[in-house]
Design a protein around this motif. Structure first.
Motif, PDB file in Angstrom:
ATOM      1  N   GLU A 153      34.249  58.680  66.863  1.00 20.09           N
ATOM      2  CA  GLU A 153      34.420  59.956  66.156  1.00 20.09           C
ATOM      3  C   GLU A 153      33.141  60.340  65.417  1.00 20.09           C
ATOM      4  N   ALA A 154      32.539  59.363  64.755  1.00 16.59           N
ATOM      5  CA  ALA A 154      31.281  59.630  64.060  1.00 16.59           C
ATOM      6  C   ALA A 154      30.173  59.967  65.050  1.00 16.59           C
ATOM      7  N   LEU A 155      30.213  59.332  66.215  1.00 15.22           N
ATOM      8  CA  LEU A 155      29.200  59.570  67.245  1.00 15.22           C
ATOM      9  C   LEU A 155      29.314  60.989  67.799  1.00 15.22           C
ATOM     10  N   VAL A 156      30.539  61.405  68.089  1.00 13.87           N
ATOM     11  CA  VAL A 156      30.740  62.768  68.606  1.00 13.87           C
ATOM     12  C   VAL A 156      30.321  63.781  67.554  1.00 13.87           C
ATOM     13  N   GLY A 157      30.669  63.512  66.288  1.00 18.01           N
ATOM     14  CA  GLY A 157      30.222  64.359  65.193  1.00 18.01           C
ATOM     15  C   GLY A 157      30.530  65.824  65.387  1.00 18.01           C
ATOM     16  N   GLU A 158      31.754  66.126  65.832  1.00 18.10           N
ATOM     17  CA  GLU A 158      32.089  67.504  66.192  1.00 18.10           C
ATOM     18  C   GLU A 158      32.087  68.439  64.990  1.00 18.10           C
ATOM     19  N   LEU A 159      32.238  67.903  63.792  1.00 15.34           N
ATOM     20  CA  LEU A 159      32.242  68.750  62.605  1.00 15.34           C
ATOM     21  C   LEU A 159      30.860  68.891  61.980  1.00 15.34           C
ATOM     22  N   SER A 160      29.842  68.328  62.627  1.00 18.94           N
ATOM     23  CA  SER A 160      28.479  68.424  62.119  1.00 18.94           C
ATOM     24  C   SER A 160      27.720  69.518  62.858  1.00 18.94           C
ATOM     25  N   ASN A 161      26.440  69.672  62.488  1.00 16.32           N
ATOM     26  CA  ASN A 161      25.598  70.678  63.144  1.00 16.32           C
ATOM     27  C   ASN A 161      24.749  70.080  64.260  1.00 16.32           C
ATOM     28  N   THR A 162      25.015  68.820  64.573  1.00 21.85           N
ATOM     29  CA  THR A 162      24.210  68.150  65.607  1.00 21.85           C
ATOM     30  C   THR A 162      25.063  67.748  66.804  1.00 21.85           C
ATOM     31  N   ASP A 163      26.272  68.320  66.914  1.00 27.22           N
ATOM     32  CA  ASP A 163      27.136  67.964  68.028  1.00 27.22           C
ATOM     33  C   ASP A 163      26.676  68.696  69.293  1.00 27.22           C
ATOM     34  N   ILE A 164      27.182  68.234  70.423  1.00 26.05           N
ATOM     35  CA  ILE A 164      26.761  68.788  71.716  1.00 26.05           C
ATOM     36  C   ILE A 164      27.204  70.238  71.875  1.00 26.05           C
ATOM     37  N   SER A 165      28.390  70.588  71.350  1.00 27.30           N
ATOM     38  CA  SER A 165      28.852  71.973  71.493  1.00 27.30           C
ATOM     39  C   SER A 165      27.906  72.939  70.792  1.00 27.30           C
ATOM     40  N   THR A 166      27.335  72.517  69.655  1.00 27.22           N
ATOM     41  CA  THR A 166      26.361  73.367  68.971  1.00 27.22           C
ATOM     42  C   THR A 166      25.098  73.518  69.810  1.00 27.22           C
ATOM     43  N   SER A 167      24.620  72.405  70.379  1.00 29.09           N
ATOM     44  CA  SER A 167      23.420  72.463  71.226  1.00 29.09           C
ATOM     45  C   SER A 167      23.663  73.322  72.462  1.00 29.09           C
ATOM     46  N   LEU A 168      24.867  73.212  73.036  1.00 25.47           N
ATOM     47  CA  LEU A 168      25.195  73.989  74.227  1.00 25.47           C
ATOM     48  C   LEU A 168      25.234  75.478  73.903  1.00 25.47           C
ATOM     49  N   ASN A 169      25.839  75.830  72.779  1.00 26.89           N
ATOM     50  CA  ASN A 169      25.898  77.240  72.367  1.00 26.89           C
ATOM     51  C   ASN A 169      24.508  77.775  72.034  1.00 26.89           C
ATOM     52  N   ASP A 170      23.692  76.959  71.368  1.00 27.93           N
ATOM     53  CA  ASP A 170      22.316  77.383  71.052  1.00 27.93           C
ATOM     54  C   ASP A 170      21.518  77.631  72.319  1.00 27.93           C
ATOM     55  N   PHE A 171      21.693  76.753  73.299  1.00 29.00           N
ATOM     56  CA  PHE A 171      20.950  76.896  74.560  1.00 29.00           C
ATOM     57  C   PHE A 171      21.358  78.165  75.295  1.00 29.00           C
ATOM     58  N   LEU A 172      22.658  78.355  75.478  1.00 26.81           N
ATOM     59  CA  LEU A 172      23.114  79.544  76.207  1.00 26.81           C
ATOM     60  C   LEU A 172      22.856  80.814  75.408  1.00 26.81           C
ATOM     61  N   GLY A 173      22.926  80.697  74.084  1.00 23.38           N
ATOM     62  CA  GLY A 173      22.624  81.862  73.251  1.00 23.38           C
ATOM     63  C   GLY A 173      21.177  82.304  73.368  1.00 23.38           C
ATOM     64  N   SER A 174      20.283  81.321  73.533  1.00 24.09           N
ATOM     65  CA  SER A 174      18.862  81.669  73.659  1.00 24.09           C
ATOM     66  C   SER A 174      18.571  82.411  74.954  1.00 24.09           C
ATOM     67  N   ILE A 175      19.418  82.218  75.978  1.00 24.87           N
ATOM     68  CA  ILE A 175      19.217  82.933  77.251  1.00 24.87           C
ATOM     69  C   ILE A 175      19.478  84.417  77.068  1.00 24.87           C
ATOM     70  N   ASN A 176      20.358  84.777  76.132  1.00 24.12           N
ATOM     71  CA  ASN A 176      20.613  86.190  75.849  1.00 24.12           C
ATOM     72  C   ASN A 176      19.356  86.910  75.394  1.00 24.12           C
ATOM     73  N   ASP A 177      18.469  86.177  74.694  1.00 32.35           N
ATOM     74  CA  ASP A 177      17.230  86.798  74.223  1.00 32.35           C
ATOM     75  C   ASP A 177      16.319  87.188  75.373  1.00 32.35           C
ATOM     76  N   ILE A 178      16.456  86.473  76.499  1.00 28.83           N
ATOM     77  CA  ILE A 178      15.632  86.812  77.669  1.00 28.83           C
ATOM     78  C   ILE A 178      16.018  88.196  78.199  1.00 28.83           C
ATOM     79  N   LEU A 179      17.284  88.548  78.061  1.00 29.79           N
ATOM     80  CA  LEU A 179      17.732  89.862  78.525  1.00 29.79           C
ATOM     81  C   LEU A 179      17.033  90.990  77.774  1.00 29.79           C
ATOM     82  N   ASN A 180      16.730  90.729  76.496  1.00 29.06           N
ATOM     83  CA  ASN A 180      16.078  91.772  75.687  1.00 29.06           C
ATOM     84  C   ASN A 180      14.568  91.782  75.864  1.00 29.06           C
ATOM     85  N   GLN A 181      13.987  90.599  76.149  1.00 28.58           N
ATOM     86  CA  GLN A 181      12.529  90.515  76.298  1.00 28.58           C
ATOM     87  C   GLN A 181      12.188  89.701  77.542  1.00 28.58           C
ATOM     88  N   PRO A 182      12.506  90.227  78.719  1.00 29.95           N
ATOM     89  CA  PRO A 182      12.318  89.435  79.949  1.00 29.95           C
ATOM     90  C   PRO A 182      10.860  89.115  80.247  1.00 29.95           C
TER      91      PRO A 182
END
Length: 567
Positions: A98-127
């Protein structure tokens, strides 16, 4: 009956009181000693003596000093200790996960996944901004690092559990030897009809060793008539009288991990444990952490393949001059259909396109390459793919000696890229992909994209043509995945985390139940075998009064003897 006989009777009373005081003192001294069993003195009337027509008693005699113990309760308590150790071991491992998954922290994989896919949206504005594409690449590297880091840390837990299994074998052997030695000492002291007393101190030591052993494995102890304890595990004996069987561990490799298997020494028969810390360690290592590693691998494989399927169907701001497939096909499988060539990811029937751009003229050519995988004789092989690409003007394709597909531009003015892959062959071969690797441990970002972010495949209509592919990549989190029956990558990660949190909650409840049950049995044992200072104080006063009365009787007999002598 003479005065001398009365004197002997009084002597017995003094001795009985003295022994009672000594046993009571021993109980009081051990009031806080773990696993100490309260002692009691067994008093019986001394043999009678015939005096004339009378049968007169000779007072009291001490038959023995024994432990106040319920053997059936001790067996139940040992079982509860085994269950608790098993439950708490699993509970502790789940807490670590549970501590390893750290889902309630800011370093969990779901946060990294959302940050990564969110950054692709910026390419749409500045290709046209390579820096924006570079940010997406960096976020992708962070996601890959987080996944591999989670795998490595989970593997460290697995390795630690494996070390504890080896240590458990040493602890079991040590305890078995000590129990066997104590068996010999106890039987020697208690042998024969001379005494009915228990070998108190030695029995306490053996009881403590049995408790420690029960914490590791779920043993069954059977006391024999000679006072020794026979220890069994399942249908196998571990200790009989003074003989102890040893256990040993053998290391084997499973799924790329080192696994310690415990067997009876001198045999290949694995020991069968149903409870105890060892059971908890084995379950935690093989099922809890092992399944977590497998599920994390499955999640990583799904992410790599499915994201690469979309990514490899697009084109970047610039094309490739040369490309080598990440995955190889063994020499003997080059002429086998691609879905039978031993690739980690299996392609399906479909096709993909090859775009070539002449940077000198600005002309773009598109060629369609069919990937036939229908189970027929003309199914597409790696050699077929190489031949089809080799037929495209401006490109050369070949298969290297180690089974990799090599594609090169024939001119510095020719760039190429891929598109519209409906077969998954590009992702399966590792051509024009974003992620590399096949597992959570090996996941990474392709060097071609990380060194040149302009190759980030945002376009779908040609090299540098549009951002249609970036739209699909940005919405990848909610994209139904064919390989997962329409589930999304978000669903896959939620399942991964949910399995851990839900199972952890169950493990906590089970361990708490074991704790409550053991505390109940501890209370029962304490009431029967534990030392009560109030009760011992009353006994002490009683024995003191008995000793004083016997002493007073001796004084009276002494006075009578003196009178008799002076007559």
């Amino acid at each position: 009956m003479t005065l001398y006989t009365s004197l002997q009777q009084t002597k017995n009373a003094l001795l009985a009181a003295q022994i009672g005081i000594q046993v009571t003192g021993n109980n009081i001294a051990n009031v806080n000693t773990p696993d100490y069993l309260r002692e009691r003195v067994i008093y019986t009337p001394a043999p009678t003596q015939k005096y004339g027509g009378l049968l007169l008693g000779m007072g009291v005699q001490v038959e023995g000093v024994v432990q106040q113990v319920d053997k059936f309760l001790e067996e139940r308590l040992r079982n509860s200790i085994s269950d608790l150790a098993n439950g708490e071991t699993q509970e502790n491992v789940y807490l670590q996960l549970e501590a390893l998954v750290g889902e309630l922290s800011n370093t969990d994989i779901s946060t990294s996944l959302n940050d990564f896919l969110g950054s692709i949206n910026d390419i749409l504005n500045q290709p046209e901004d390579v820096g924006v594409r570079n940010l997406s690449v960096l976020r992708g590297q962070t996601l890959a690092n987080d996944i591999s880091s989670m795998y490595n840390r989970a593997q460290e837990i697995h390795t630690d559990l494996n070390k504890q299994v080896n240590q458990a074998a040493d602890d079991i052997n040590s305890l078995l030897n000590e129990i066997a030695e104590l068996n010999v000492k106890i039987t020697n002291l208690e042998a024969g009809p001379v005494t009915k007393s228990d070998a108190i101190g030695l029995r306490d030591q053996r009881q403590r060793k049995l408790t420690q052993l029960a914490e590791i494995i779920d043993i069954k102890g059977v006391e024999q008539e000679n006072g020794s304890i026979s220890v069994f595990l399942g249908g196998e004996y571990l200790v009989i009288d003074g003989i102890a069987r040893q256990v040993e561990t053998k290391t084997v490799a499973e799924d790329g991990l080192s696994i310690a298997k415990m067997t009876l020494a001198g045999t290949d028969s694995p020991i069968q444990v149903n409870s105890g810390k060892l059971k908890g360690l084995l379950t935690s290592r093989d099922d809890i952490v092992g399944d977590f590693l497998n599920n994390l691998d499955d999640f990583a494989q799904t992410l790599i393949f499915e994201f690469n399927r979309v990514f490899s169907s697009g084109q970047g701001e610039s094309g490739y001059q040369t490309m080598t497939s990440e995955f190889f096909v063994a020499e003997e499988s080059i002429d086998e259909p691609l879905d039978q060539a031993g690739l980690t990811y299996t392609p399906v029937n479909g096709s993909f396109t090859v775009h070539t751009l002449n940077t000198a003229t600005g002309l773009t050519e598109t060629e369609n390459i069919a990937v036939k995988l229908n189970g027929l004789s003309d199914d597409t092989t790696l050699q077929d793919v190489a031949d089809a690409i080799n037929d495209i003007d401006g490109l050369s394709a070949s298969i290297s000696l180690d089974g990799h597909l090599q594609i090169d531009s024939d001119s510095p003015d020719i760039e190429f890229a891929f598109g519209n892959d409906t077969s998954g062959a590009l992702a399966a071969l590792g051509l024009g992909t974003f992620f590399t690797g096949t597992t959570a441990r090996t996941i990474g970002v392709h060097d071609a994209v990380s060194t040149d972010p302009s190759k980030f495949a945002a376009s779908k209509g040609g090299i540098g043509a549009d951002t249609d592919n970036a739209v699909e990549l940005a919405s990848f989190l909610d994209r139904p995945l064919d390989t997962k029956g329409g589930r999304t990558i978000e669903n896959e990660y939620e399942t991964l985390v949910g399995d851990v949190t839900q199972s952890a909650s169950v493990a906590k409840s089970v361990a708490e139940g074991y704790r409550v049950f053991k505390e109940t049995l501890d209370g029962q044992k304490l009431g029967l075998s534990g030392v009560s200072l109030d009760e011992e104080a009353v006994n002490l006063i009683t024995y003191q009064r008995q000793f004083q009365a016997a002493s007073r009787l001796i004084s009276v007999i002494d006075e009578l003897l003196e009178v008799l002598v002076n007559l």
